[in-house]
Scaffold this motif. Sequence first.
Motif, PDB file in Angstrom:
ATOM      1  N   ARG A  25       2.899   2.186 -14.685  1.00  0.00           N
ATOM      2  CA  ARG A  25       4.279   2.638 -14.919  1.00  0.00           C
ATOM      3  C   ARG A  25       5.239   2.096 -13.857  1.00  0.00           C
ATOM      4  NH1 ARG A  25       6.280   4.583 -19.767  1.00  0.00           N
ATOM      5  NH2 ARG A  25       4.428   5.191 -20.960  1.00  0.00           N
ATOM      6  N   LEU A  26       4.800   2.027 -12.618  1.00  0.00           N
ATOM      7  CA  LEU A  26       5.668   1.477 -11.574  1.00  0.00           C
ATOM      8  C   LEU A  26       5.913  -0.012 -11.790  1.00  0.00           C
ATOM      9  CD1 LEU A  26       4.359   3.381  -8.435  1.00  0.00           C
ATOM     10  CD2 LEU A  26       6.686   3.456  -9.340  1.00  0.00           C
ATOM     11  N   ALA A  54      -1.917   4.509 -20.290  1.00  0.00           N
ATOM     12  CA  ALA A  54      -0.732   4.893 -19.527  1.00  0.00           C
ATOM     13  C   ALA A  54       0.482   4.022 -19.835  1.00  0.00           C
ATOM     14  CB  ALA A  54      -1.041   4.797 -18.027  1.00  0.00           C
ATOM     15  N   VAL A  71      -2.919  12.851 -10.027  1.00  0.00           N
ATOM     16  CA  VAL A  71      -2.340  11.538 -10.268  1.00  0.00           C
ATOM     17  C   VAL A  71      -3.438  10.482 -10.261  1.00  0.00           C
ATOM     18  CG1 VAL A  71      -0.645   9.830  -9.517  1.00  0.00           C
ATOM     19  CG2 VAL A  71      -0.223  12.268  -9.124  1.00  0.00           C
ATOM     20  N   GLY A  99      -2.775   4.549 -13.852  1.00  0.00           N
ATOM     21  CA  GLY A  99      -1.613   4.884 -14.678  1.00  0.00           C
ATOM     22  C   GLY A  99      -0.320   4.799 -13.881  1.00  0.00           C
ATOM     23  N   ALA A 100      -0.352   5.302 -12.671  1.00  0.00           N
ATOM     24  CA  ALA A 100       0.848   5.270 -11.826  1.00  0.00           C
ATOM     25  C   ALA A 100       1.306   3.838 -11.591  1.00  0.00           C
ATOM     26  CB  ALA A 100       0.564   5.960 -10.489  1.00  0.00           C
TER      27      ALA A 100
END
Lengths: 237, 237, 237, 237, 237, 237
Positions: free
Chosen positions: D205-206, D25, D197, D201-202
């Motif tokens: 990226r955040l 990610a 989701v 990965g979330a």
Amino acid sequence: MRILVTNCNTTQGMTAEIVRGARAAAGPGTTVTGLTPHWGPESAEGWLDSYLSAAAVIDALRTYQEPYDAVVMAGFGEHGREGVRELVDVPVVDITEAAAHLACLLGRRYGVVTTLERSCGQIEDSLELAGVGRNCAAVVGTGLGVLELEDAERTEAAFLAAAERVRAAGAEVLVLGCAGMTGLQRAVGEKLGMPVVDGVGAAVRLAESLVALGLTTSRAGTYARPLPKRRQWGRRP
Amino acid sequence: MRILVTNCNTTQGMTAEIVRGARAAAGPGTTVTGLTPHWGPESAEGWLDSYLSAAAVIDALRTYQEPYDAVVMAGFGEHGREGVRELVDVPVVDITEAAAHLACLLGRRYGVVTTLERSCGQIEDSLELAGVGRNCAAVVGTGLGVLELEDAERTEAAFLAAAERVRAAGAEVLVLGCAGMTGLQRAVGEKLGMPVVDGVGAAVRLAESLVALGLTTSRAGTYARPLPKRRQWGRRP
Amino acid sequence: MRILVTNCNTTQGMTAEIVRGARAAAGPGTTVTGLTPHWGPESAEGWLDSYLSAAAVIDALRTYQEPYDAVVMAGFGEHGREGVRELVDVPVVDITEAAAHLACLLGRRYGVVTTLERSCGQIEDSLELAGVGRNCAAVVGTGLGVLELEDAERTEAAFLAAAERVRAAGAEVLVLGCAGMTGLQRAVGEKLGMPVVDGVGAAVRLAESLVALGLTTSRAGTYARPLPKRRQWGRRP
Amino acid sequence: MRILVTNCNTTQGMTAEIVRGARAAAGPGTTVTGLTPHWGPESAEGWLDSYLSAAAVIDALRTYQEPYDAVVMAGFGEHGREGVRELVDVPVVDITEAAAHLACLLGRRYGVVTTLERSCGQIEDSLELAGVGRNCAAVVGTGLGVLELEDAERTEAAFLAAAERVRAAGAEVLVLGCAGMTGLQRAVGEKLGMPVVDGVGAAVRLAESLVALGLTTSRAGTYARPLPKRRQWGRRP
Amino acid sequence: MRILVTNCNTTQGMTAEIVRGARAAAGPGTTVTGLTPHWGPESAEGWLDSYLSAAAVIDALRTYQEPYDAVVMAGFGEHGREGVRELVDVPVVDITEAAAHLACLLGRRYGVVTTLERSCGQIEDSLELAGVGRNCAAVVGTGLGVLELEDAERTEAAFLAAAERVRAAGAEVLVLGCAGMTGLQRAVGEKLGMPVVDGVGAAVRLAESLVALGLTTSRAGTYARPLPKRRQWGRRP
Amino acid sequence: MRILVTNCNTTQGMTAEIVRGARAAAGPGTTVTGLTPHWGPESAEGWLDSYLSAAAVIDALRTYQEPYDAVVMAGFGEHGREGVRELVDVPVVDITEAAAHLACLLGRRYGVVTTLERSCGQIEDSLELAGVGRNCAAVVGTGLGVLELEDAERTEAAFLAAAERVRAAGAEVLVLGCAGMTGLQRAVGEKLGMPVVDGVGAAVRLAESLVALGLTTSRAGTYARPLPKRRQWGRRP
């Protein structure tokens, strides 16, 4: 259309005043009759008074013989409306919720100015359960008792001071938090620069609306008719 | 310690049953006295009954002469507790809130099984205002009236069926939603595999706790003493 | 009845003080034993301390060999109660929730006065998840650290100042927001004119109540027993 | 940019799997390093595991010597994020909140599918406190333990069945409720016809976003640096 | 990656400024294009402007011919995001929600400082519906109109004054409540001692994240594609 | 009294139908005029349509030259009411909120039956922001599009089926969730055994009430008059 307005206390003078306010707000063709409970408190200030008042108002309606098309309950923040909805077959509108319903249409947040600080909690609870608490910015007391409202000048000054606190909390609309304040909306509305909603007038118009639309309380749930059973309304002599 | 337990209705047999349940739960050194209101409904089922009951219970306490150290109000979901808090100087515990307070300590969510479906809304409101509504997963009715609970077998079967609905809604703890169900916790707890809280027992223990800790109702706010004024408790003969 | 009171930090003196407070509150026939975690922070102030404390308290209980009938967790706003509920088969009462449960019975809104401002958020979260956040008017800090509470005079003055802020926010009942404040309720209650609830005493009485009523944590949901697996409690030397 | 990803348990294989997901990610120029706690549970399932894990992860970070620019905490629904925010000066993103933040951008309501039912409550609490609980329609379990996820076929089938329940509750977006499910989003997204989701990965990226924007945890409030004091991280040998 | 940034008003200079802010925040390989609506208000201040802006922005996107990978909507508190989500197949991020999502990761509570007080309500509503209202401590106005922000010194002074009110309400993180404030975060962040989040930068990074993760708006619910029908976008000449 | 009823779409036939419903509900002495927007969608179904409709309705009112005493906005769940409140000096009542306000007076919980499932979210948001979401038990779709409502038999059957779902969710009162359903309340009310509220009639009566009481929108806050500025209403030819 015949609207029956119940006072929450036994003070006849206050019933008369409420009826005057109700008539001033009513549409053409509407007659307004006042009903003073036969027992209960001389003014409702606090929870004990409120529960006593609720039972007395229900009793007064239970034994009232004349026909009517709707009930307006004129006790701001007082208990009883759900019980009256069970009892009668016509629409029932409480002035607390009525004022809030109209206030929601006039601004994003509204606030209530009432009599004693001790009543604020009851009013908040009443609004919350009526389903209109979300947009209430604040409920504030003037420090004046229900029976002290007769001194119009003092009442207006106290109301304006309390209104500033409510405005600071975000209210864009004011609600008169006592049936005994009926009439004050004209005196203070302009000075405040915001709409002032009187619950008695609001309730009368809402009651008329429900009747005109052929709507009445749902029986399909919690407001079903009271079950037949033995009930005694007050102590045996 | 002397605990006064008020029934919410005029049925003496139910007072006796509640007192039995209260005594079974009370600590050593605690005496339990039952108080049946002199008027009101023979059972409280719905809003009208509840307001009538509230006034009658307050009247009974107002005129009760014997000393006591705490009040337990045994009407599940019934109104009146705030009024009693204004009236008396000792701690007041309502069985509705009491059961919920203890239930919160036993699981992440609790549920209530009560008598008629029409009472569910009142109970939800009572829990919400008591400040313990958040972790209530569901309030469900058995379809049985208060005075129908005497058939133990039918009651138990109906309770177990309703309990399954509450469990499916996420409850990990069950609350008996009627003072007349006192005793049922033993019969059904094991079958259900979850703790079952009886409000009467919970309230007795909470009342004892408050007294032992020297705590009583705050006068610094909405539960201030009732103002002196004329009040009439029921219709003059 | 044997109550085991866990301190949330490694400071033995504070355990002793908490035990004193617990014993003063306990009923006759109750014995109170203190348990100081073998590791963890010397005082719990903030999230990092709180998580460290939670693991250390669970470890202390896991390895504790003596029998007991209930656990009282004496770390105001600290984490861990749900984990302890999974671990032990007896009732578990955390002083944060305990104080709030009793406070709800004494007034319409309560407030908490704690040590450092940085702890306020944690306490708010703890009350919210325990299901008793609704009637909390405010959580306010005194600016004093846990280990600074020994200067009684300064503590009392800071407490009274903070209490005024809580009262202004609508609280009618005060909660002592730190186990180390135990005893302060007597000193400040009268000055404030409102009930002051100490979480340690409240938790002891609630734990006794649950035991007496034969109630314990539900296993039917999120507080199921920990699954058997490999766990290592602290770094290998 | 160097992202340090902490596993919530001691199973090295799961750390490796999470790192694989994180790398897949991550943006170009980002390096991902996994950190397995030196102690704690071999998998985190329930509150006890979660508190043990929180302390162990904080300890691992406290003693980690290499430089990094952000921390991703890969324990879905597990505790500890606020403590890590106090500890380190770089941004900290927990995969639970991360998944919810992105899910909110993709649909009006989202739902979570996790491992065991017993974890659902913890996840709900975690989302609520992170401030993103409002638009969560449901959190549902598959009945599979963390270490049972390796059977890809069974996992996928169980996930799809649970996803239907979440969709029926109003979810328009699905969240993988376990770090060990990373990768499943590709397999099931198309079958479900909704976005899926993955929290790992979330969060990666955040975390990259915060670093790129020069943002890190506020010290002006509850996430202030831990106070200097004696702390012991696990039992002395 | 190609990000299309829509201004909410027709002022080209503001589009240019927003694009500058977006480019400063974008990752390598991202191109940013600004889209000024062909009609609508010259600045969006209040509800009427906001609805006009929403329709104009949707119209601009509907007729935009160039390819792009994500949309960033740069109108703080303005309406329209759900409509754009229906319209386009790529991710859509509104700067209001974007700033809040990142702010939640940086502190327990955040606050917003915007232009005119009249916009505060709209922003609160926008945050609430986006699912991130819970941790918002306050939304406060500076009293400056959107087109008055060019005087940097005055803007900064007004911003700092408003920021103090937000901090007093409990915020630990600040959000710039207007696209025209982009860039201010550097000037005021250090003076305030708290992180300051700019919605434009936040939205660009969130949009990049969604694209990189292969995520886009769910079609399985309320954001389904617009139904084919006759629609007229503005008055016929 | 002159009430101006705005349709939310460009379909003249629907305006006529709404006007018929409004006239049937209006009091004696009230004249009802319909206003069809000059542009916008032919029916409003979803967010894109709703924002387009909001701008077009505001434009239609902005350029309307005849005098009127109140505005009724007849788009169930559609946007725009706050913008119209800014624009005009007379009371503005949206049929969504109007129906909910009256429904709250008739039962403890109400539910909405609307057209397509995709509209449910919009309606929930509209009720929530209007301050009357609390007592809404459910919003349910019939699966029929706005322009499919003409087949009365199919509409009634679909409505009755959806109504059962709403009742099962706890509703005691039903709300017709589309202006195009006006008239259906008579057909289905009796079959359902619950009151059915039509938003058009409700809004007409509420508008009349506000006018009669001399109340109009507050200018003291978020509904201040639109600022003077350049605005372009649709694309230049």
